[in-house]
Design a protein around this motif. Structure first.
Motif, PDB file in Angstrom:
ATOM      1  N   PRO A   5      41.955  48.028  31.500  1.00 46.76           N
ATOM      2  CA  PRO A   5      40.445  47.957  31.600  1.00 46.76           C
ATOM      3  C   PRO A   5      39.820  47.577  32.725  1.00 46.76           C
ATOM      4  O   PRO A   5      39.140  48.287  33.524  1.00 46.76           O
ATOM      5  N   ARG A   6      40.215  46.132  32.835  1.00 44.26           N
ATOM      6  CA  ARG A   6      39.167  44.996  33.709  1.00 44.26           C
ATOM      7  C   ARG A   6      40.332  44.324  34.075  1.00 44.26           C
ATOM      8  O   ARG A   6      40.917  43.721  33.465  1.00 44.26           O
ATOM      9  N   LEU A   7      40.441  43.407  35.537  1.00 44.15           N
ATOM     10  CA  LEU A   7      40.340  43.149  35.948  1.00 44.15           C
ATOM     11  C   LEU A   7      40.071  41.773  36.466  1.00 44.15           C
ATOM     12  O   LEU A   7      39.156  41.323  36.574  1.00 44.15           O
ATOM     13  N   ARG A   8      40.446  40.121  35.966  1.00 48.56           N
ATOM     14  CA  ARG A   8      40.124  38.812  36.468  1.00 48.56           C
ATOM     15  C   ARG A   8      40.259  39.143  38.386  1.00 48.56           C
ATOM     16  O   ARG A   8      40.596  39.704  38.142  1.00 48.56           O
ATOM     17  N   ARG A   9      39.171  38.105  38.513  1.00 53.85           N
ATOM     18  CA  ARG A   9      39.009  37.892  40.100  1.00 53.85           C
ATOM     19  C   ARG A   9      40.906  37.510  40.594  1.00 53.85           C
ATOM     20  O   ARG A   9      40.844  38.592  41.974  1.00 53.85           O
ATOM     21  N   ASP A  10      41.239  37.121  40.229  1.00 56.73           N
ATOM     22  CA  ASP A  10      43.179  36.645  40.350  1.00 56.73           C
ATOM     23  C   ASP A  10      44.171  38.052  40.777  1.00 56.73           C
ATOM     24  O   ASP A  10      44.660  38.152  41.444  1.00 56.73           O
ATOM     25  N   GLU A  11      43.622  38.485  39.815  1.00 56.41           N
ATOM     26  CA  GLU A  11      44.384  40.060  39.192  1.00 56.41           C
ATOM     27  C   GLU A  11      43.608  41.161  40.048  1.00 56.41           C
ATOM     28  O   GLU A  11      44.566  41.832  40.812  1.00 56.41           O
ATOM     29  N   ALA A  12      42.479  41.048  40.739  1.00 57.76           N
ATOM     30  CA  ALA A  12      42.266  41.834  41.491  1.00 57.76           C
ATOM     31  C   ALA A  12      42.460  41.817  42.970  1.00 57.76           C
ATOM     32  O   ALA A  12      42.622  42.616  43.483  1.00 57.76           O
ATOM     33  N   SER A  13      42.533  40.406  43.114  1.00 59.26           N
ATOM     34  CA  SER A  13      43.161  40.434  44.346  1.00 59.26           C
ATOM     35  C   SER A  13      44.501  40.806  44.797  1.00 59.26           C
ATOM     36  O   SER A  13      45.200  41.428  45.700  1.00 59.26           O
TER      37      SER A  13
END
Length: 70
Positions: A5-13
């Motif tokens: 449901p939500r991604l940390r910044r490295d996962e978002a990249s």
């Protein structure tokens, strides 16, 4: 396929690159979070969290309409 449901910044990249072919390093997302112009995010304590839906919308805002020539 299960999507978090939500991604940390490295996962978002990684998500932006894999899903849309748009390369934005975590440091770039951090910079955009401070100056504006990046995808929407929420914070859980000190951790920014990105919704895949918001990442998709932001990625689409960066892309032009399909073209046949330049």
């Amino acid at each position: 396929m299960f999507t978090k449901p939500r991604l940390r910044r490295d996962e978002a990249s990684s998500y932006l690159l894999e899903r849309h072919g748009i390369e934005r390093k975590p440091a770039t997302l951090a910079k955009l979070a401070s100056i504006g112009g990046g995808p929407l995010f929420q914070k859980a304590g000190r951790f920014p969290l990105y919704s895949p839906t918001d990442l998709d919308a932001w990625a689409m805002s960066l892309l032009s309409e399909p073209v046949r020539s330049t």
